[in-house]
Write an enzyme that holds these catalytic residues in place. Structure first.
Site, PDB file in Angstrom:
ATOM      1  N   CYS A 273       0.827  -1.237  -0.032  1.00 43.35           N
ATOM      2  CA  CYS A 273      -0.097  -0.019   0.011  1.00 43.35           C
ATOM      3  C   CYS A 273       0.970   1.188   0.037  1.00 43.35           C
ATOM      4  CB  CYS A 273      -0.843  -0.185   1.307  1.00 43.35           C
ATOM      5  SG  CYS A 273      -1.954   1.449   1.163  1.00 43.35           S
TER       6      CYS A 273
ATOM      7  N   GLY B  78      -2.236  -5.826 -12.129  1.00 44.54           N
ATOM      8  CA  GLY B  78      -1.565  -4.817 -12.527  1.00 44.54           C
ATOM      9  C   GLY B  78      -2.471  -4.340 -13.721  1.00 44.54           C
TER      10      GLY B  78
HETATM   11  C1  LIG Z   1      -9.484   2.120  -4.268  1.00 39.76           C
HETATM   12  C2  LIG Z   1      -8.355   1.320  -4.153  1.00 39.76           C
HETATM   13  C3  LIG Z   1      -8.398   0.668  -2.802  1.00 39.76           C
HETATM   14  C4  LIG Z   1      -7.006  -0.070  -2.697  1.00 39.76           C
HETATM   15  N1  LIG Z   1      -7.096  -0.864  -1.738  1.00 39.76           N
HETATM   16  C5  LIG Z   1      -5.971  -1.765  -1.526  1.00 39.76           C
HETATM   17  C6  LIG Z   1      -6.058  -2.630  -0.007  1.00 39.76           C
HETATM   18  O1  LIG Z   1      -6.877  -2.440   0.462  1.00 39.76           O
HETATM   19  N2  LIG Z   1      -4.878  -3.475   0.035  1.00 39.76           N
HETATM   20  C7  LIG Z   1      -4.143  -4.004  -0.974  1.00 39.76           C
HETATM   21  O2  LIG Z   1      -3.353  -4.601  -0.977  1.00 39.76           O
HETATM   22  N3  LIG Z   1      -4.098  -3.051  -2.136  1.00 39.76           N
HETATM   23  C8  LIG Z   1      -5.094  -2.176  -2.422  1.00 39.76           C
HETATM   24  N4  LIG Z   1      -5.287  -1.581  -3.606  1.00 39.76           N
HETATM   25  C9  LIG Z   1      -4.325  -2.081  -4.595  1.00 39.76           C
HETATM   26  C10 LIG Z   1      -5.094  -2.811  -5.592  1.00 39.76           C
HETATM   27  O3  LIG Z   1      -5.267  -4.221  -4.654  1.00 39.76           O
HETATM   28  C11 LIG Z   1      -4.226  -3.448  -6.700  1.00 39.76           C
HETATM   29  O4  LIG Z   1      -3.160  -3.909  -6.381  1.00 39.76           O
HETATM   30  C12 LIG Z   1      -3.966  -2.027  -7.638  1.00 39.76           C
HETATM   31  O5  LIG Z   1      -5.196  -1.532  -7.917  1.00 39.76           O
HETATM   32  C13 LIG Z   1      -3.435  -2.622  -9.111  1.00 39.76           C
HETATM   33  O6  LIG Z   1      -4.449  -3.475  -9.528  1.00 39.76           O
HETATM   34  P1  LIG Z   1      -5.241  -3.032 -10.829  1.00 39.76           P
HETATM   35  O7  LIG Z   1      -4.596  -2.163 -11.905  1.00 39.76           O
HETATM   36  O8  LIG Z   1      -5.904  -4.036 -11.212  1.00 39.76           O
HETATM   37  O9  LIG Z   1      -6.299  -1.953 -10.118  1.00 39.76           O
HETATM   38  C14 LIG Z   1      -6.157  -0.609  -3.703  1.00 39.76           C
HETATM   39  C15 LIG Z   1      -6.349   0.076  -4.887  1.00 39.76           C
HETATM   40  C16 LIG Z   1      -7.431   1.275  -5.069  1.00 39.76           C
HETATM   41  C17 LIG Z   1      -7.788   1.830  -6.629  1.00 39.76           C
END
Ligand SMILES: Cc1cc2nc3c(=O)[nH]c(=O)nc-3n(C[C@H](O)[C@H](O)[C@H](O)COP(=O)(O)O)c2cc1C
Length: 321
Positions: free
Chosen positions: A113, A214
């Site tokens: 995070c 990602g």
């Molecule tokens: C609104 C939001 C909240 C997120 N909350 C978490 C979380 O609680 N824990 C975590 O490990 N990653 C969190 N992430 C990261 C996502 O799990 C993920 O790794 C990141 O968005 C990349 O994936 P994507 O491109 O498919 O969105 C969050 C991302 C977003 C946009």
């Protein structure tokens, strides 16, 4: 019930940790979004595994109601992994022991995070710059846990410090059952593009299963990433918001009328499982995600944001369709 598993994933299904997945598409932990109703919806559409929002280890340890409420679960959503964040091995271990008393399937440790509120306490992505502390946390949690323990992390601190491969080896040696790698650096936060060559490098560096993450915004992209990375599964975050159809390998309907059945199902799940009056803002926010890309989405969003009950939201959507 919506249970649309056909076409969701090529067999054979993977075992990740001790978890048997029926699809290689996994719902990411998303703070503010992946509560019980949304996780259930994604499982019904075919997600093979769902992660909770990150839960504070301190909050759980201190018995805070808000953290405990985030552990709410039902059998239909399993397999479920609960994600913890924190920076102190003993507190993380105590929180993990508490989670092990619940009917859940795994514990994930958030080491990716980038949000300042989390990293300034040495938690989340900050742990990638402190691999010894990260190892101590993984070891302590594994020792306290009867469940598989996984770690979610990034490619590194920034472009000059891409330590994902050594970090993955450390996590494996410390006892992690599987890993999730988001191919962005801490410095990138959510900008730029995920580096899937690094995801592949992590996959090749360890013997435990790896989930790649990602920028997956469609079922087709998920299949391409699975093939190219050879990961056990891929994780979908933002691409699933307002679009759980992705897990079923279906296009998101182009009209509000086409999206309504799923929206009503989501609202029914909220009614059943969320203290609606306390989290109405969250439900409205989630519903607005479902309106993205529709003609008149901006006007519809404005109307939804003025609704004061889930019943109101449902009627408002019906009147707009
Ligand atoms: C609104 C939001 C909240 C997120 N909350 C978490 C979380 O609680 N824990 C975590 O490990 N990653 C969190 N992430 C990261 C996502 O799990 C993920 O790794 C990141 O968005 C990349 O994936 P994507 O491109 O498919 O969105 C969050 C991302 C977003 C946009």
């Amino acid at each position: 019930m919506f249970r649309i598993l056909q076409g969701a994933s090529p067999a054979p299904f993977p075992v990740v940790g001790r978890l048997h997945l029926q699809s290689r598409l996994v719902l990411a932990p998303l703070a503010g979004y992946t509560d019980l109703p949304f996780r259930l919806l994604c499982r019904e559409l075919g997600a093979g595994l769902v992660f909770s929002e990150m839960v504070s280890s301190h909050g759980l340890h201190q018995g805070q109601k808000k953290s405990a409420a985030m552990l709410q679960s039902v059998p239909e959503e399993r397999p479920l992994v609960v994600q913890l964040f924190g920076a102190e091995p003993d507190i993380m271990a105590a929180a993990a022991a508490r989670i092990c008393e619940l009917p859940v399937d795994g514990i994930d440790l958030n080491m990716g995070c980038p949000v300042r509120k989390v990293t300034r306490r040495g938690a989340g992505a900050a742990l990638m710059s402190e691999p010894e502390r990260a190892a101590a946390i993984i070891q302590a949690v594994c020792a306290a846990s009867s469940l598989p323990v996984s770690v979610k992390f990034r490619s590194g601190r920034d472009a000059a410090h891409l330590n994902a491969v050594s970090f993955a080896r450390m996590a494996e040696d410390a006892g992690a059952a599987f890993l999730t790698i988001h191919g962005r650096t801490w410095a990138q936060a959510f900008g730029g593009q995920a580096d899937w060559s690094l995801v592949r490098a992590v996959r090749e560096a360890v013997r435990i299963p790896v989930i790649g993450n990602g920028d997956i915004d469609s079922f087709a992209t998920a299949q391409e990433r699975l093939q190219a990375s050879a990961c056990a599964a891929v994780m979908v975050g933002r691409g699933a918001l307002g679009n759980p159809w992705l897990f079923a390998g279906r296009e998101r309907p182009q009209t509000l009328a086409g999206r309504l059945p799923l929206l009503h199902r989501y609202l029914a799940l909220c009614e059943a499982y969320l203290p609606v009056e306390r989290v109405l803002f969250r439900i409205r926010n989630q519903v607005c995600r479902f309106l993205a890309g529709l003609n008149g989405a901006a006007t519809a969003r404005q109307k939804v944001l003025t609704c004061t009950t889930t019943g109101d939201i449902g009627r408002c959507l019906d009147s707009l369709a």
